[in-house]
Structure formats: C-alpha cells, structure tokens
Design a protein around this motif. Structure first.
Motif, mmCIF file in Angstrom:
data_model
loop_
_atom_site.group_PDB
_atom_site.id
_atom_site.type_symbol
_atom_site.label_atom_id
_atom_site.label_comp_id
_atom_site.label_asym_id
_atom_site.label_seq_id
_atom_site.Cartn_x
_atom_site.Cartn_y
_atom_site.Cartn_z
ATOM 1 N N GLY A 235 0.817 -1.213 0.000
ATOM 2 C CA GLY A 235 0.000 0.000 0.000
ATOM 3 C C GLY A 235 0.843 1.251 0.000
ATOM 4 N N LEU A 236 0.197 2.378 0.280
ATOM 5 C CA LEU A 236 0.869 3.675 0.268
ATOM 6 C C LEU A 236 1.998 3.710 1.294
ATOM 7 C CD1 LEU A 236 -2.228 6.030 0.030
ATOM 8 C CD2 LEU A 236 -0.548 5.584 -1.761
ATOM 9 N N GLY A 237 1.796 3.029 2.410
ATOM 10 C CA GLY A 237 2.822 2.969 3.444
ATOM 11 C C GLY A 237 4.103 2.381 2.893
ATOM 12 N N ALA A 238 3.934 1.310 2.123
ATOM 13 C CA ALA A 238 5.104 0.654 1.543
ATOM 14 C C ALA A 238 5.840 1.596 0.596
ATOM 15 C CB ALA A 238 4.671 -0.611 0.808
ATOM 16 N N GLU A 239 5.071 2.412 -0.137
ATOM 17 C CA GLU A 239 5.678 3.385 -1.052
ATOM 18 C C GLU A 239 6.523 4.386 -0.274
ATOM 19 O OE1 GLU A 239 5.377 3.253 -4.394
ATOM 20 O OE2 GLU A 239 4.147 1.432 -4.184
ATOM 21 N N VAL A 240 5.943 4.894 0.829
ATOM 22 C CA VAL A 240 6.663 5.854 1.658
ATOM 23 C C VAL A 240 7.919 5.199 2.220
ATOM 24 C CG1 VAL A 240 6.574 7.240 3.765
ATOM 25 C CG2 VAL A 240 4.574 7.135 2.268
ATOM 26 N N TYR A 241 7.741 3.982 2.731
ATOM 27 C CA TYR A 241 8.861 3.283 3.359
ATOM 28 C C TYR A 241 9.998 3.087 2.359
ATOM 29 C CZ TYR A 241 11.260 -0.278 6.153
ATOM 30 O OH TYR A 241 12.172 -0.972 6.871
ATOM 31 N N ARG A 242 9.642 2.698 1.126
ATOM 32 C CA ARG A 242 10.650 2.486 0.082
ATOM 33 C C ARG A 242 11.369 3.802 -0.224
ATOM 34 N NH1 ARG A 242 7.656 0.378 -4.254
ATOM 35 N NH2 ARG A 242 7.327 -1.413 -2.898
ATOM 36 N N ALA A 243 10.568 4.874 -0.323
ATOM 37 C CA ALA A 243 11.145 6.184 -0.623
ATOM 38 C C ALA A 243 12.131 6.593 0.467
ATOM 39 C CB ALA A 243 10.044 7.231 -0.762
ATOM 40 N N VAL A 244 11.778 6.293 1.729
ATOM 41 C CA VAL A 244 12.650 6.657 2.847
ATOM 42 C C VAL A 244 13.954 5.889 2.748
ATOM 43 C CG1 VAL A 244 12.943 6.534 5.347
ATOM 44 C CG2 VAL A 244 10.780 7.343 4.391
ATOM 45 N N THR A 245 13.866 4.567 2.505
ATOM 46 C CA THR A 245 15.081 3.755 2.488
ATOM 47 C C THR A 245 15.959 4.095 1.292
ATOM 48 O OG1 THR A 245 13.810 2.022 1.405
ATOM 49 C CG2 THR A 245 14.152 1.805 3.777
ATOM 50 N N GLN A 246 15.356 4.613 0.241
ATOM 51 C CA GLN A 246 16.152 4.953 -0.948
ATOM 52 C C GLN A 246 16.417 6.451 -1.052
ATOM 53 O OE1 GLN A 246 13.915 3.258 -4.179
ATOM 54 N NE2 GLN A 246 14.160 1.152 -3.416
ATOM 55 N N ILE A 247 16.031 7.187 -0.027
ATOM 56 C CA ILE A 247 16.175 8.633 0.032
ATOM 57 C C ILE A 247 15.701 9.309 -1.243
ATOM 58 C CG2 ILE A 247 17.654 10.489 0.931
ATOM 59 C CD1 ILE A 247 19.633 8.427 1.785
ATOM 60 N N GLN A 248 14.442 8.976 -1.643
ATOM 61 C CA GLN A 248 13.829 9.646 -2.792
ATOM 62 C C GLN A 248 12.782 10.631 -2.256
ATOM 63 O OE1 GLN A 248 12.515 6.046 -4.824
ATOM 64 N NE2 GLN A 248 13.961 6.533 -6.480
ATOM 65 N N ILE A 249 13.227 11.901 -2.090
ATOM 66 C CA ILE A 249 12.367 12.891 -1.437
ATOM 67 C C ILE A 249 11.045 13.059 -2.192
ATOM 68 C CG2 ILE A 249 12.179 15.292 -0.674
ATOM 69 C CD1 ILE A 249 15.213 15.304 -0.428
ATOM 70 N N GLY A 250 11.140 13.265 -3.494
ATOM 71 C CA GLY A 250 9.939 13.541 -4.295
ATOM 72 C C GLY A 250 8.930 12.424 -4.215
ATOM 73 N N LYS A 251 9.382 11.196 -4.373
ATOM 74 C CA LYS A 251 8.489 10.043 -4.346
ATOM 75 C C LYS A 251 7.819 9.905 -2.983
ATOM 76 C CE LYS A 251 8.335 5.948 -6.857
ATOM 77 N NZ LYS A 251 8.533 4.542 -6.688
ATOM 78 N N GLY A 252 8.620 10.076 -1.949
ATOM 79 C CA GLY A 252 8.097 9.988 -0.593
ATOM 80 C C GLY A 252 6.998 11.014 -0.378
ATOM 81 N N PHE A 253 7.247 12.201 -0.916
ATOM 82 C CA PHE A 253 6.274 13.275 -0.755
ATOM 83 C C PHE A 253 4.967 12.945 -1.455
ATOM 84 C CE2 PHE A 253 4.993 17.699 -0.347
ATOM 85 C CZ PHE A 253 5.581 18.013 0.862
ATOM 86 N N GLU A 254 5.075 12.424 -2.682
ATOM 87 C CA GLU A 254 3.870 12.054 -3.446
ATOM 88 C C GLU A 254 3.019 11.045 -2.688
ATOM 89 O OE1 GLU A 254 5.571 12.600 -8.008
ATOM 90 O OE2 GLU A 254 5.170 10.589 -7.212
ATOM 91 N N ALA A 255 3.686 9.990 -2.211
ATOM 92 C CA ALA A 255 2.940 8.952 -1.484
ATOM 93 C C ALA A 255 2.358 9.528 -0.191
ATOM 94 C CB ALA A 255 3.858 7.771 -1.178
ATOM 95 N N GLY A 256 3.138 10.398 0.443
ATOM 96 C CA GLY A 256 2.672 11.040 1.675
ATOM 97 C C GLY A 256 1.404 11.838 1.430
#
Lengths: 282, 423
Positions: A235-256
């Motif tokens: 789910g969206l949580g997994a997207e955020v978590y992946r973005a955090v571990t890969q330090i992808q600010i933009g992606k993390g923000f979108e999922a957030g």
C-alpha cells in the motif's frame, strides 16, 4: 551500582512467553490469519473490480451525501490527483487494510466499551490496559505480530487494531456514561431491563460520541500504514517506506500526500456522519 | 391525626432510613440511639439522607412531601420505587414490601403500579413526543397499535394532541413537562410520583399545571406523591402535607393543620410568611350566628338581642334557611307599629359561601351593617363574619381560627365544621 541487584530477565521472560503462545495457540493465530487475509483480499478484489472513474464517482457521491458539497469537491480532486500520480492501486491496498482494521476495531471496541460502561470493575481493568496500548511504541507490537502471523498484511492489521482500538473503547464508555442521570432514572422508573435501557436509550444518545471515537480510530489506523509496511503490508505505506530507504524525497512526498488525501476524506465523511444524526434531534 | 389502619393505605412507609456513604451500620446504630445528622457525619463520615420516616399514604389522595433542598425529600420519594434502595425500613405498596422484592418483581411494580414525573422532565431527546409517551408501554412489549392508542389518549389528557411528531427540544418547558406527565399517565398506574415536577416552570405556567393536575386528579383518583420545596404549591394541591427537615419528617397534616398548628418552631418559621388570606376561608373565621325563627314575634327577637348584647339578629325558618336580618332599631319600630317579623326583615343581608377565601370577602365585610352571613349551598345559615375575628385570624391569632375536623370516613373535601373550644 552495577551488580548490587542482578538484572531482571524481563526480556527473556517475554521471549519465552511469546514462544509458548506461538506454539500453543498456533491454530488460533492461523485461523485469525486466514480470516483477516480473507477480509482484506476480498475488499481489495472488490475495489479493483470497480473501474477507477466509477470508484471516484461513488466515493464523491458518498462524500456529498454525508458531508456536503465542499468535501465532495475535495474528494473528486484528491482522488484524481492520486490516480494521476500513479498511486491508485497502493491507495486501494491501504484503504482495504485500514477499513479492515477499523471494522475489527469497532467489532472489538464497541462491546468492550459497552461492557466497561456498565460495570465499574471492568472499566478499572480496561482503562490502564488502554493506556498501555496507546503509549507502548507501535513498533513493539510488530515483533510478536510477525511471530504470530508471519509477514504480510495480517500483522499490519493486527498492529493497527491494537493501536487504533483505544479511542473507540474510551469514547464508547464516555458517551454512555454521559447520558444524563435523570434520563437513566426515568428509564429505570418505568421498569426497563438493562438491555432495553442500553439499546433504546443509552446507545442512541451516546452515538455522536461513539462516532467521534470511531473517527479517531480511523485516523490512528491510517497513521499506522507506514509502520505496517515494515512487516510487509502493501500500500501507500510501503511506497513511503521504500522512498525513505532509498532517500527519494519527491516520491516519498507524493505517497505522503496520497495518504493525507485519504485521511482527510475518511475523516470528514465519518465526522459529518456522526454529527448529522445529532442534528436531526434539534 | 388519628393513626390509620394499614388496609386503607396505598403506600406504607415504615421506619425508612437512607444512609449515604460507608459505615452505614454504625450510622444506623447511632441514629437508633438518637444522634442527629451532624453528629453522625462527624463520627462516621456517613450522610443521613432520610431518617426513620414513617407514614401512610391513602389511596386517591395527593400527598405532598415538602422541605427545603437537602431535606431528603427527593431521596425519600425515590425509596418508594427503589430508584434509591433504603438502608433500613420497609415500603409497602398495596401491602407488599418492595424493599425485599427481586429485580423482576420490582420491574413489574414499576411497570404496572408506579410511574414517575421528574423535575427536569427527563424526556428522551432522540424520540418524538409520541415515542416518549409510548416508552413505558413499549418496554412491556405492548403491541404498536395498542400503545399508540394509549399514548395518544394520554397526550390528549394533558392537552398536547397534535404534537405527537415533534421532538422534545421543539417544545417549551411547560409542554415538555406535559409530555412527562402524559408518559407517566400512559402506563395507567395507580400511583404517580412527582418529584418537583413543576419547579422548573415559570410561576404562571406552574399555576396552570397545578390546576390541571387537580382537574385530572378529580377524574382519575390516583394516589399522587408530590415533592416540592414551594409551600404555596404544597398548600394548593396537597390533601395532606409532610414537612421534612434534615431527613426527618417534622409534621404531617392537612394544609390547615400545618398552618394553624405548626408542631414546632421549624414549621412555624416555614409557614410564617404565608398569606393567610389566601388560605383561610369563611369557614375558618365565622362565629356562631344568633337566630330567631320567622314565626316568633319582634318582641322575642328584641329580647334575645338585649340578652346577648348584640345589635342585630338573623331570621331563619325551621330548616335554618336564612331569610333575612333584623336590627334592634327595626325590631323596636315593629313592636311600636305592630308589624310581624315577615314584614320588617331586611332581605338584603350580605352572604358568602363557606369556602370563600378571606381575600375575597374583605370588601363585603367592611361595608356590611349587619354582619355578613355564611351560608351553605342550600342557603342555610352556618355562621357570621365578625370583623374582629377576621382581622384576628389574619394576624395569626389561633383563637380566631376554627380548626376544621375531618372525618376519617368522609371524602376529604366535605369536611364539616365544629367550633373550637379553646386550644
């Protein structure tokens, strides 16, 4: 100071206890896993079966009916944004997880709340337990949850339920006990049984407060999605978590943002649904 | 007050005590030894709500329990249907002790025998007026058609026909309490408990509701236990009044008995501000009338006046029907001219009925030359009003007030008069 008293082996005791639980109640945990997995996957299959456009229209209509024009407008824009960003499927997975968690929360929380509101002894046991559940860091639940339910969406649901159930219980107790004493006296004086008093008087009058509790539970369940993703809930949580571990600010923000949109829609709809019933009386 | 036999009492309260807090056993012991409320609070920390109350309530009467806030009156009335369990004592309803009843028996009594009206109305805000009134019937499992019929009838009784589908919050306070009353009436119980039922209403509405209650009562003849802190209300509607102070009953009696014969200083202080002119009637202050029968001559009349030292006398027939008055001067003239009593009697004597309030007869009394005559419904002479006695009664002078004796076997409102022979 070291050595004065040996360290209390609290950790090992809990390890032993959890091991014992895992083995002894394996059948129970397996059963719960099957049921929860069934609910989440059933919901998800249902959601995915509906075309995106129709789904957006349905949710918007629901928002309009329960919460008015403004919320409906936000809903339609928000959902199109999520689809546009490409988070539609993770969003549905999150929705299925959250709704399942809330469903279980209400299923457990409402009866416990009612019970505790009738018996002071129960309330005295339940209240500290709720304090414990709410203040213990949510991550800690994840560890035994993995043991009991292995990896996947189920430990996520279980951890969400543990974290989200306290407000439903607390506000159910509060709502029922807030019914004015003279109204209770009146229902007693006409010879009501306990269940008549509860069903015909206390629950209807407590409903706005109970709905506020369920609303809070929904918000807490949503706030657990990132944590749930750590044990493999999709789910969206997994997207955020992946973005955090890969330090992808933009992606993390979108999922957030997608999570925030879902949170606001669910919050407004359930909040208005609660207060709408209250308005009818005036 | 004569002691009543238990058969004709609807509710018998025997030594009912309610102690709030812990240590109830010790508190009861102290109470038995005659300790008072403050001492018990100091020694045990327990509060005495009601202390050894004993009284009987007759079927069909309005029994008022009056006291200031904190006197235990609301607690006492709640022991009658066990909304509050008494710590000691018994409450017999139709001879059955409800303090010993099991839950389901008690529920049955509450459903069938006792209903209650509350100070703050205690209506269910999520239900319509009709659904509120139906509540007591609904929980008994009575069918929808029958309970609607009964509820509509009860609403009609209290003058709320047409409001069935409103919600309580749409009604004024007075109307809400009518719903409360209708809800209690719908169950058709013998006993109605009214806990400060009209206290939350403004004075004019309160008076209307009192009148309506009395009117309803005249056709329903329920046994009503009415709690109030308002003495005027108690005097207006009560057949008998129990006065409470600090959890104890200080005095029980008819309104007149309490007003005229306060049993102690507390009651006396309570009633001292009452406007007696609105309570006392002609019956209370009238004196014996001196009469002469119409077939006697003017000489006899004059002789009687001389003997009694009065300046006028009343002429009656054999049945004591009032025919007119005669002054000494007219009698003398009649003797001189040889006329009969029939020819000279003054037919314009001012009259009032026995139940006229003092406040309504001042004008007549102040203008009358021959004292105002008090007559009954058959125009029979019952007594006369002498100015001195009227003023004396208003001043609270007990010598000037007749105590009305009530016969136990007679209905309460047909009391017959006897003159009081000193105190």
């Amino acid at each position: 100071m070291e050595g004065l008293l040996p360290k209390l082996p609290l950790g090992s005791w809990i390890d032993v206890f959890v091991d014992w639980l895992t083995i002894t109640f394996e059948f129970l945990f397996d059963g719960i896993t099957v049921v929860l997995e069934g609910i989440v996957e059933g919901l998800l299959a249902g959601f995915e079966f509906i075309p995106v456009i129709l789904m957006i229209i349905l949710i918007t209509a629901l928002a309009w009916w329960l919460a008015g024009k403004g919320v409906a407008l936000f809903t339609i824009i928000g959902l199109f944004l999520i689809d546009n960003l490409g988070y539609w499927d993770p969003m549905l997975q999150t929705l299925a997880l959250v709704l399942t968690a809330v469903f279980i929360t209400v299923l457990i929380g409402l009866p416990i709340g009612i019970w505790a509101s009738q018996k002071n002894g129960v309330k005295q046991v339940v209240t500290p337990l709720l304090d414990f559940m709410q203040t213990m860091p949510a991550f800690v639940y994840l560890i035994p949850a993995i043991f009991f339910f292995s990896i996947g969406v189920v430990p996520g649901v279980v951890a969400s339920v543990i974290f989200a159930v306290p407000p439903t219980i607390r506000l159910t107790i509060l709502g029922i006990q807030q019914v004015p004493a003279d109204i209770i006296e009146a229902t007693e004086s006409f010879g009501s049984t306990t269940s008549q008093r509860l069903i015909k008087v206390q629950l209807p009058l407590a409903m706005p407060t109970i709905m506020a509790g369920i609303n809070q539970s929904i918000m807490l369940a949503l706030s657990m999605v990132v944590i749930a993703s750590m044990v493999g809930a999709p789910g969206l949580g997994a997207e955020v978590y992946r973005a955090v571990t890969q330090i992808q600010i933009g992606k993390g923000f979108e999922a957030g943002i997608a999570i925030v949109v879902i949170a606001i829609i669910l919050d407004r709809i359930t909040q208005k649904a609660g207060s709408r019933k209250k308005g009818r009386k005036k | 007050m004569k002691k009543m036999n238990e058969e004709n009492s609807k509710i018998s309260v025997r030594n009912v005590t309610k102690v709030f807090g812990k240590n109830t056993k010790k508190a009861i012991q102290l109470l038995d030894n005659g300790a008072n409320k403050t001492d018990i609070l100091k020694q045990t920390g327990a509060t005495i709500g009601v202390s050894q109350a004993t009284f009987d309530i007759r079927a069909g009467e309005i029994f008022v329990i009056m006291g200031l806030s904190g006197s235990g009156k609301s607690t006492l009335v709640r022991t009658l249907n066990r909304l509050i369990d008494p710590t000691a004592g018994e409450v017999l309803i139709d001879g059955k002790d409800i303090t010993k009843m099991k839950k389901d028996e008690l529920r049955e009594v509450r459903r069938k025998k006792i209903s209650m009206v509350f100070q703050k109305f205690a209506l269910l805000p999520h239900r319509t007026v009709l659904e509120n009134v139906e509540y007591g019937l609904e929980i008994q499992g009575i069918g929808e058609v029958k309970r609607k019929e009964d509820a509509v009838r009860a609403l009609k009784l209290v003058g709320l026909a047409g409001y069935e589908n409103q919600y309580p919050s749409q009604l004024s306070g007075g109307m809400q309490q009518r719903v409360g009353l209708a809800r209690a009436l719908a169950n058709d119980t013998d006993i109605l408990l009214m806990d400060e039922a009209f206290s939350a209403l403004d004075p004019l509405i309160r008076k209307d509701m009192q009148d309506e209650l009395l009117e309803l009562q005249s056709s329903m003849a329920k046994t009503i236990v009415f709690i109030t802190h308002d003495l005027d209300e108690a005097l207006r509607i009560g057949d008998r009044i129990a006065l409470m102070k600090d959890g104890s009953i200080v005095q029980i009696g008819t309104p007149e008995e309490i007003l005229i014969n306060p049993s102690n200083q507390y009651v006396e202080r309570f009633v001292e501000d009452v406007d007696l002119s609105k309570i006392l009637t002609a019956n209370h202050v009238m004196k014996r009338a001196e009469t002469v029968q119409i077939d006697k001559g003017p000489r006899v009349a004059l002789e009687m006046m001389k003997k009694l030292g009065i300046s006028s006398i009343y002429i009656v027939d054999k049945k004591k029907t009032l025919l007119g008055g005669l002054t000494a001067a007219d009698a003398r003239e009649a003797i001189d001219t040889g006329k009969s009593l029939q020819d000279i009697l003054d037919q314009d004597v001012q009259t009032v009925t026995e139940d006229t309030l003092l406040t309504d007869l001042f004008e007549k009394v102040s203008q009358a030359i021959i004292p105002v005559a008090v007559i009954d419904e058959n125009h029979r002479l019952k007594g006369i009003l002498v100015r001195g006695a009227v003023i004396g009664a208003l001043a609270g002078n007990n010598e000037a007030i007749n105590i009305l004796q009530k016969n136990e076997n007679e209905p309460l409102n047909s009391a017959h008069t006897e003159h009081k022979e000193g105190q």
